[in-house]
Design a protein around this motif. Structure first.
Motif, short mmCIF file in Angstrom:
data_model
loop_
_atom_site.label_atom_id
_atom_site.label_comp_id
_atom_site.label_asym_id
_atom_site.label_seq_id
_atom_site.Cartn_x
_atom_site.Cartn_y
_atom_site.Cartn_z
N VAL A 255 0.84 -1.19 0.00
CA VAL A 255 0.00 0.00 0.00
C VAL A 255 0.88 1.24 0.00
O VAL A 255 2.05 1.20 0.38
CB VAL A 255 -0.94 0.03 1.23
CG1 VAL A 255 -1.84 -1.20 1.24
CG2 VAL A 255 -0.15 0.12 2.53
N GLU A 262 -5.71 9.85 -0.30
CA GLU A 262 -6.06 8.66 0.45
C GLU A 262 -5.05 7.53 0.23
O GLU A 262 -4.37 7.47 -0.80
CB GLU A 262 -7.45 8.17 0.01
CG GLU A 262 -8.59 9.12 0.36
CD GLU A 262 -8.85 9.18 1.85
OE1 GLU A 262 -8.67 8.14 2.52
OE2 GLU A 262 -9.21 10.26 2.34
N VAL A 264 -3.82 3.93 -0.84
CA VAL A 264 -4.23 3.10 -1.98
C VAL A 264 -3.46 1.79 -1.97
O VAL A 264 -2.35 1.69 -1.46
CB VAL A 264 -3.99 3.83 -3.32
CG1 VAL A 264 -4.88 5.06 -3.45
CG2 VAL A 264 -2.51 4.22 -3.47
N LEU A 303 -7.04 -2.58 2.82
CA LEU A 303 -7.20 -1.16 2.51
C LEU A 303 -7.70 -0.40 3.73
O LEU A 303 -7.25 0.72 4.01
CB LEU A 303 -8.17 -0.99 1.34
CG LEU A 303 -8.42 0.46 0.89
CD1 LEU A 303 -7.12 1.16 0.51
CD2 LEU A 303 -9.42 0.50 -0.26
N ARG A 307 -5.73 2.68 5.60
CA ARG A 307 -6.34 3.96 5.97
C ARG A 307 -6.19 4.24 7.46
O ARG A 307 -6.01 5.39 7.87
CB ARG A 307 -7.82 3.95 5.56
CG ARG A 307 -8.01 4.01 4.05
CD ARG A 307 -9.44 3.74 3.63
NE ARG A 307 -9.61 3.91 2.19
CZ ARG A 307 -10.66 3.48 1.50
NH1 ARG A 307 -11.65 2.83 2.14
NH2 ARG A 307 -10.74 3.67 0.19
#
Length: 437
Positions: A255, A262, A264, A303, A307
């Protein structure tokens, strides 16, 4: 802007016991750091423990378009880029003549040692969380379990252990309900410090350097010795003890947690393992044997984890690892908040095929492969039609080369499907066997 790459793997802030590293470990670290050459652009600088072989550098340059004369490789010819060595005149002095404040700083791991080094060069780094040791925090297996469990991610049953009492009560509880557990040192890499403990002599401890078979679940002496814990503290570092899932599939995603925007997903795949010992030997992108629903669940949760890391202030690349058991449950087991084992693979594929390479190609890699020097191997690969061919859109490139020191290299196969990739790999294996005979 130019970039300063730092091959600072397995240094003081990344592993608990540098004194336990062997020459094989040092060779493996350098092997991995040579992959950074694939990420370089003209004008960049790279600091490595030892020099990059000329044949390998020119092989990379042929595919990436860089000019070897326009990059800077600084190598003090040492086993490891320990923190003290980075501040020697041979490295810091040369970089002060080269690097200006507008350079981008790209360490393998942005730990506190890297941050101190960057500040000595007048480089400004972006994330205060990372500058204060945030990457090290996420890399800790002990801290990871607490953060992941608290945020609602599935982690294997177990507990971080600081004392021998933590260990023994947890060991007995888990072995009463499961065939095996895995003991993992808090800060170790590449399967080092991982020990599977089982009462089943036929169980294969994939992902661990060692397996302890207990004749009696109450036989604690071997486990206590391996863990190195006492009744009051952890002189060799804390450990994690958790359920081991035999015959599971190990998967990962890489990632990006950017400075702006954001988090990804960049790529993902399945770990390939050797048999003796059954530890990581390469990757397959995308995974070859993971059911679609399980993969979708894993990537969705990964994901969400990215985050979460981003919300803490982490910036940069990271790999998120999990295992998928025989009934397709996904269990998260660690984060590597640094460049990972697929960073260079993804870059190679983007360079050779294009940014949307996963739409048309698959990739498999294998490292620690016995091979002759590139001066002999590369012409033979071209002669046998194995080298990367942009017109046919498939072939093999060398991702890292240590044939001069250890006789090993890493190769990458890019093909349109897994059958084509396997056929190319089998042909290369046959070619390499001719040099061993």
């Amino acid at each position: 802007m130019p970039r300063l790459w730092l091959g600072n793997a397995c240094t003081e802030h990344m592993v608990d016991r540098m004194d336990l590293l062997t020459q094989d470990d040092f060779d493996g670290i350098l092997f991995a750091m040579k992959r950074l050459v694939w990420l370089m652009r003209d004008g960049d600088a790279l600091v490595l423990p030892r020099p990059v072989p000329g044949d390998f550098l020119y092989h990379v340059a042929q595919h990436t378009g860089i000019s070897p004369a326009r990059i800077h490789v600084i190598a003090p010819d040492a086993d490891l880029l320990a923190q003290g060595l980075l501040h020697f005149k041979e490295i810091l002095g040369r970089l002060r003549e080269l690097v200006t404040p507008d350079w981008e700083f790209c360490p393998y791991i942005h730990d506190r040692g890297a941050e101190v080094f960057a500040r000595e060069l007048g480089l400004v780094t972006g994330s205060r969380f990372v500058a204060e040791g945030g990457a090290e925090l996420l890399n800790s297996k002990v801290v990871f379990r607490a953060l992941a469990a608290g945020a609602g991610f599935a982690v294997p049953d177990g507990i971080p252990c600081r004392t021998s009492e933590d260990l023994l009560y947890t060991l007995h509880r888990l072995l009463a309900a499961h065939p095996a557990v895995i003991l993992k040192r808090d800060r170790a890499v590449g399967g080092h410090g991982n020990t599977v403990i089982t009462t089943d002599p036929g169980l294969e401890g994939t992902g661990a350097q060692r397996t302890i078979v207990l004749g009696d679940p109450a036989d604690d002496e071997q486990v206590l010795k391996e863990a190195g814990l006492t009744a009051t503290h952890a002189p060799q570092g804390e450990i994690v003890l958790e359920v081991f899932h035999p015959d599971c599939t190990s998967v990962y995603v890489e990632v990006d947690c950017p400075e702006h925007g954001e988090a990804v997903l960049l790529n993902g795949g399945q770990l390939r393992t050797d048999q003796h010992p059954p530890v990581l030997a390469g990757l397959a992108l995308p995974p070859r044997s993971v059911p679609g629903p399980a993969w979708e669940h894993f990537t969705s949760e990964a994901l969400r984890m990215a985050r979460f890391m981003h919300s803490l202030g982490y910036r940069g690349l990271a790999s998120i690892d999990a295992v998928i058991d025989q009934v397709d449950n996904v269990w998260f087991n660690e984060v590597n908040a640094r460049l990972g084992g697929s960073t260079h693979l993804h870059h190679i594929a983007k360079t050779l095929v294009g940014p949307d390479w996963t739409d048309s190609h698959v990739l498999i890699s294998r490292f620690n492969v016995r091979a002759p020097a590139l001066a002999h191997l590369l012409p033979a690969m071209r002669e046998h039609g194995l080298a990367w061919d942009p017109h046919r859109g498939h072939g093999i490139v060398i991702a890292s080369d240590d044939t001069a020191a250890t006789g090993n290299l890493e190769y990458v196969v890019l093909a349109h499907n897994h059958d084509e990739a396997s056929a190319l790999e089998d042909q290369l294996t046959g070619l390499l066997a001719q040099y061993d005979s």
